[in-house]
Design a protein around this motif. Structure first.
Motif, PDB file in Angstrom:
ATOM      1  N   ALA A  40       2.085  28.502 -33.568  1.00  0.00           N
ATOM      2  CA  ALA A  40       1.579  29.809 -32.688  1.00  0.00           C
ATOM      3  C   ALA A  40       0.391  30.197 -33.769  1.00  0.00           C
ATOM      4  O   ALA A  40      -0.650  30.567 -33.345  1.00  0.00           O
ATOM      5  CB  ALA A  40       2.449  30.179 -32.599  1.00  0.00           C
ATOM      6  N   GLN A  41       0.832  30.038 -35.253  1.00  0.00           N
ATOM      7  CA  GLN A  41      -0.305  30.117 -35.896  1.00  0.00           C
ATOM      8  C   GLN A  41      -1.947  29.621 -35.870  1.00  0.00           C
ATOM      9  O   GLN A  41      -2.660  29.878 -36.213  1.00  0.00           O
ATOM     10  CB  GLN A  41       0.389  30.493 -37.214  1.00  0.00           C
TER      11      GLN A  41
ATOM     12  N   THR B  15       2.129  38.206 -29.385  1.00  0.00           N
ATOM     13  CA  THR B  15       1.755  39.286 -30.871  1.00  0.00           C
ATOM     14  C   THR B  15       2.429  40.292 -30.319  1.00  0.00           C
ATOM     15  O   THR B  15       2.971  40.750 -31.812  1.00  0.00           O
ATOM     16  CB  THR B  15       0.276  40.243 -31.180  1.00  0.00           C
ATOM     17  N   ARG B  16       3.735  40.811 -29.822  1.00  0.00           N
ATOM     18  CA  ARG B  16       4.263  41.845 -29.570  1.00  0.00           C
ATOM     19  C   ARG B  16       5.644  41.283 -30.226  1.00  0.00           C
ATOM     20  O   ARG B  16       7.060  42.422 -30.387  1.00  0.00           O
ATOM     21  CB  ARG B  16       4.023  42.764 -28.514  1.00  0.00           C
TER      22      ARG B  16
ATOM     23  N   SER C 201       7.080  45.863 -22.262  1.00  0.00           N
ATOM     24  CA  SER C 201       6.231  46.756 -22.582  1.00  0.00           C
ATOM     25  C   SER C 201       6.332  48.114 -22.787  1.00  0.00           C
ATOM     26  O   SER C 201       5.563  48.889 -22.737  1.00  0.00           O
ATOM     27  CB  SER C 201       7.116  46.947 -20.688  1.00  0.00           C
ATOM     28  N   LYS C 202       6.921  48.105 -23.902  1.00  0.00           N
ATOM     29  CA  LYS C 202       6.947  48.955 -24.658  1.00  0.00           C
ATOM     30  C   LYS C 202       6.194  48.900 -26.185  1.00  0.00           C
ATOM     31  O   LYS C 202       6.792  49.793 -27.268  1.00  0.00           O
ATOM     32  CB  LYS C 202       8.521  50.386 -24.906  1.00  0.00           C
ATOM     33  N   CYS C 203       6.175  47.498 -27.013  1.00  0.00           N
ATOM     34  CA  CYS C 203       6.096  47.180 -27.553  1.00  0.00           C
ATOM     35  C   CYS C 203       4.862  47.031 -27.642  1.00  0.00           C
ATOM     36  O   CYS C 203       3.199  46.794 -26.900  1.00  0.00           O
ATOM     37  CB  CYS C 203       6.695  45.361 -28.375  1.00  0.00           C
TER      38      CYS C 203
ATOM     39  N   LYS D  85       7.406  46.026 -32.718  1.00  0.00           N
ATOM     40  CA  LYS D  85       7.866  44.553 -32.483  1.00  0.00           C
ATOM     41  C   LYS D  85       9.311  44.754 -31.982  1.00  0.00           C
ATOM     42  O   LYS D  85       9.918  45.031 -32.008  1.00  0.00           O
ATOM     43  CB  LYS D  85       7.900  43.232 -33.355  1.00  0.00           C
ATOM     44  N   PHE D  86       9.299  43.394 -30.802  1.00  0.00           N
ATOM     45  CA  PHE D  86      10.922  42.941 -29.986  1.00  0.00           C
ATOM     46  C   PHE D  86      11.183  41.697 -31.586  1.00  0.00           C
ATOM     47  O   PHE D  86      10.724  40.743 -31.368  1.00  0.00           O
ATOM     48  CB  PHE D  86      10.854  42.983 -28.736  1.00  0.00           C
TER      49      PHE D  86
END
Length: 430
Positions: free
Chosen positions: A400-401, A240-241, A175-177, A182-183
């Motif tokens: 994912a890519q 993406t985060r 939620s903050k990224c 990133k995480f």
């Protein structure tokens, strides 16, 4: 290659290495002449400075003997492979993680700790740490290493970006990224990704014969619950985060330039991350993740880490076994465990060292203590676990890519590669 040639080659390599790292080998590097009792020690690259310091102190503590101690770098994760390629000419002493214990003992690569030395090791270190070096061989229990630190992982975070409430869950962290903050979670590394499956009680079972060779391996990561767990992981990899291709170098770089605000890693990165974050340095247990997101059975699941130990083992083929045992015990004693903590952040297994006020006040020591309550002992781990889990994680990252990831097929292939039947074991023997 003949054995004689191997010995000469190994000695020449040691001489070259010592010349590079400046460990004072001198003209007697190949074990010839009067350069003293030679002890070769393999440690991680990051531990080389500490090991060199301990070697100097050991020499000063034993002025009646002349020692030629050679320090060489060898990654702890790969040490069993390197040792077992040529156990007779491997290092006298080497660092290893306890999940490699059965493989090394099966390869006759570890000397047993015994007598008064064993009594001291048991009296001074935690029972779990000693148990991590303990194994039963043909009905006889023995201790085959000297513990010096816990080996688990936890969460590092930037306190200027995340609160103590945020870091309780991956959703809270995200939620903050953003794509620029990133995480990081190493999703291509089975040591870390197993935590998702362990959180839901999934795992493996290994059967051994009397010589500690694996005879059968079963794994339930691909049952219905395992599919749901993998879907949760896949959701994170696509986000993406999340930095899913994280490794130590990327995590450190990200904390340094601010592109990472939270990451899952181990104690070996403490010094660097703390240096980058300063007063905003934070650490705590692993967060929870969301299973069955958006569905009726949605729940928060605590990540369950591997809990292992790092140990110093003495090669059963060491030509100076008693001296090597003396050095290994010195390296892992109370005083040096405190120094190791000060230099690398490694939390001691020695009970008195762990009670040291500097250790007790340390944020990472507290995080590890919290995480150990949510952990799975890293013992009896299938030798086949790691490569297939790398394959599964890497397939997610690539998918994912490209937008192409067949979850069920990839998960089945992973588990098929982990599992081993008795019939397969018999074919291998034949």
């Amino acid at each position: 290659m003949k054995k004689t040639t191997k010995i000469i080659t190994c000695a020449m390599m040691a001489c070259t290495t010592v010349g590079l790292v400046g460990c004072g080998c001198g003209d007697g590097c190949m074990g010839m002449g009067n350069d003293g009792t030679k002890i070769t020690v393999w440690v991680s690259e990051a531990d080389r400075a500490f090991a060199t310091q301990v070697a100097d102190e050991f020499k000063k503590a034993n002025p009646d003997k002349k020692y030629n101690i050679v320090i060489d770098a060898q990654g702890v994760n790969d040490v069993a492979t390197r040792v077992l390629k040529d156990v007779e000419n491997a290092a006298d002493i080497y660092e290893y993680s306890n999940d490699q214990l059965s493989k090394l003992v099966n390869g006759d690569a570890l000397a047993q700790v015994a007598g008064e030395r064993l009594t001291r090791i048991k009296e001074n270190n935690s029972a779990d740490a000693v148990d991590s070096a303990t194994i039963t061989v043909r009905g006889t229990e023995g201790v085959y290493g000297m513990p010096y630190t816990d080996n688990t992982f936890f969460l590092y975070y930037n306190k200027s970006a995340l609160t103590e409430t945020d870091v309780k869950s991956i959703d809270g962290i995200l939620s903050k990224c953003s794509t620029n903050k990133k995480f990081a979670y190493p999703m291509q590394d089975g040591w870390y990704t197993s935590a998702f499956y362990f959180g839901k009680g999934l795992g493996y079972e290994v059967q051994y014969d009397d010589n500690l060779a694996e005879t059968s391996i079963t794994c339930d990561f691909d049952n219905a619950t395992g599919v749901a767990v993998t879907e949760a992981m896949w959701g994170l990899v696509k986000d993406t985060r999340v930095k899913a291709d994280a490794d130590d170098s990327k995590i450190l770089a990200g904390f340094n330039d601010g592109t990472i605000i939270a990451a899952v890693s181990g104690i070996w990165n403490k010094t660097a991350i703390e240096g980058y974050l300063g007063e905003n340095f934070g650490a705590t247990k692993l967060p929870t993740y969301t299973l069955n997101k958006g569905q009726a059975g949605e729940e928060q699941v605590q990540l369950i880490s591997f809990a292992g130990y790092k140990l110093l083992g003495v090669n059963n083929y060491s030509k100076n076994k008693t001296d090597a045992m003396d050095f290994a015990e010195f390296y892992t004693n109370k005083e040096n465990q405190v120094k190791h903590f000060e230099m690398r952040g490694f939390v001691p297994t020695n009970e008195e060292a762990r009670a040291d006020e500097k250790v007790q006040a340390d944020v990472c020591a507290k995080a590890i203590t919290l995480q150990l309550a949510h952990s799975k002992t890293q013992k009896g781990v299938p030798s086949t676990l790691w490569v297939p889990m790398v394959g599964l994680g890497s397939a997610m990252i690539t998918g994912a890519q490209s937008g192409n990831f067949d979850l069920q097929a990839q998960l089945k292939a992973c588990v098929d590669a982990i599992e081993k039947t008795s019939a397969q074991s018999e074919q291998t023997v034949q």
